[in-house]
Design a protein around this motif. Structure first.
Motif, short mmCIF file in Angstrom:
data_model
loop_
_atom_site.label_atom_id
_atom_site.label_comp_id
_atom_site.label_asym_id
_atom_site.label_seq_id
_atom_site.Cartn_x
_atom_site.Cartn_y
_atom_site.Cartn_z
N ALA A 1 -3.24 -5.60 -14.91
CA ALA A 1 -3.73 -6.19 -13.66
C ALA A 1 -5.22 -6.51 -13.76
CB ALA A 1 -3.45 -5.24 -12.50
N LEU A 2 -6.00 -5.58 -14.33
CA LEU A 2 -7.43 -5.82 -14.49
C LEU A 2 -7.69 -6.95 -15.49
CD1 LEU A 2 -8.70 -2.12 -14.50
CD2 LEU A 2 -9.09 -3.84 -12.70
N LEU B 1 0.83 -1.21 0.00
CA LEU B 1 0.00 0.00 0.00
C LEU B 1 0.86 1.27 0.00
CD1 LEU B 1 -2.84 -0.95 2.50
CD2 LEU B 1 -3.11 -0.45 0.06
N ALA B 2 1.93 1.24 0.76
CA ALA B 2 2.84 2.40 0.78
C ALA B 2 3.50 2.59 -0.58
CB ALA B 2 3.88 2.22 1.87
N TRP B 3 3.88 1.49 -1.21
CA TRP B 3 4.49 1.58 -2.53
C TRP B 3 3.51 2.14 -3.56
CZ3 TRP B 3 7.62 -3.63 -3.31
CH2 TRP B 3 8.67 -3.66 -2.37
N ALA B 4 2.22 1.84 -3.40
CA ALA B 4 1.20 2.28 -4.37
C ALA B 4 1.09 3.79 -4.46
CB ALA B 4 -0.15 1.67 -4.02
N THR B 5 1.54 4.50 -3.45
CA THR B 5 1.47 5.97 -3.46
C THR B 5 2.86 6.59 -3.33
OG1 THR B 5 1.04 5.98 -1.07
CG2 THR B 5 -0.87 6.02 -2.54
N CYS C 1 -4.45 -0.08 -4.86
CA CYS C 1 -3.23 0.16 -5.63
C CYS C 1 -3.53 0.89 -6.93
CB CYS C 1 -2.53 -1.17 -5.92
SG CYS C 1 -1.82 -1.96 -4.47
N ILE C 2 -4.69 0.60 -7.53
CA ILE C 2 -5.04 1.20 -8.81
C ILE C 2 -5.52 2.64 -8.66
CG2 ILE C 2 -6.80 1.12 -10.64
CD1 ILE C 2 -6.55 -1.92 -10.60
N GLU C 3 -6.42 2.86 -7.73
CA GLU C 3 -7.15 4.14 -7.70
C GLU C 3 -6.27 5.36 -7.48
OE1 GLU C 3 -10.42 3.46 -5.05
OE2 GLU C 3 -11.40 2.08 -6.45
N ALA D 1 3.42 -2.30 -7.09
CA ALA D 1 2.23 -2.50 -6.25
C ALA D 1 1.04 -2.95 -7.09
CB ALA D 1 1.91 -1.21 -5.50
N VAL D 2 0.83 -2.29 -8.23
CA VAL D 2 -0.30 -2.62 -9.09
C VAL D 2 -0.19 -4.06 -9.61
CG1 VAL D 2 -1.42 -2.09 -11.30
CG2 VAL D 2 -0.76 -0.23 -9.76
#
Length: 229
Positions: free
Chosen positions: A194-195, A142-146, A175-177, A156-157
């Motif tokens: 990913a999707l 989660l930290a990597w995602a931002t 991670c996506i949003e 992350a994604v």
């Protein structure tokens, strides 16, 4: 002191490969670091006996990380970085594939900063750690995602790329949003990928997510997400 496995790998790579192929590989990958012109099957064949040799086995986690970093940070050709990733994934070192190794993978992602290195680490190294220990690994992902670093966000994604029905969809969204508005091709491609992967497991969920994101989802991400639907 440089570990014997590092010296053995460097010696095996030195002089191997095809100089003409090396030029083409470097151009294709847009790599500042040169290649030796070793194909993936050739590299695996070179590394297999070295990684299996008990005389070259790394005895403890600290020495293993040092060996990986020596190969990676001291690389003069890109194949040495591929070899470093191979060392991280060898079955002899499976006990060290845990949350405590994520700082090492963070280093590889940030300094590698290109898809051929990052995607392997994301899906085949970070992903299994996340699946095995979601309680401790999820906060890191989660930290990597931002994070400010593009390649950590891509990692992350893509971290759940192979999870199928074990995908944590809340984490996938988280991670996506934060990255929907990012203009980077590499993030937009990763979101779509990913999707698309998860659509193989739950196409309805992916269709609903794409509809919910609407225009916030880039055309590239949308095309990739719906590619097989």
């Amino acid at each position: 002191m440089t570990h014997p496995v590092v010296l053995a790998i460097r010696a095996a790579l030195d002089g191997a490969g095809d100089p003409e192929r090396a030029v083409a590989q470097q151009a294709y990958m847009k790599s500042a670091m040169p290649y030796r012109g070793i194909t993936s099957p050739e590299l695996r064949a070179l590394l297999r006996p070295l990684l299996a040799d008990p005389r070259l086995r790394v005895a403890d986690r600290a020495s293993w990380e040092e060996a990986v970093r020596a190969l990676w940070d001291g690389a003069t050709h890109r194949e040495e970085r591929y070899a470093a990733i191979a060392v991280t994934g060898h079955r002899a070192y499976r006990p060290w594939q845990d949350v405590d190794t994520l700082p090492l993978y963070r280093h590889l992602v940030v300094t590698g900063a290109w898809w051929d290195l990052v995607d392997e680490v994301a899906s085949r190294r970070v992903g299994p750690i996340l699946l095995a220990d979601p309680t401790r690994a999820t906060p890191v992902v989660l930290a990597w995602a931002t994070d400010d670093d593009l390649w950590l966000r891509r990692t992350a994604v893509l971290s759940q790329l192979s999870f199928r029905d074990r995908t944590d969809t809340a984490l996938l969204r988280a991670c996506i949003e934060p990255n929907l508005a990012d203009p980077s091709f590499w993030l937009r491609k990763a979101i779509g990928w990913a999707l698309r992967q998860y659509a193989r497991t739950d196409p309805g969920w992916v269709r609903a997510a794409v509809e919910q994101y609407g225009d916030r989802l880039s055309p590239l991400s949308r095309r990739e997400a719906l590619k097989h639907l």
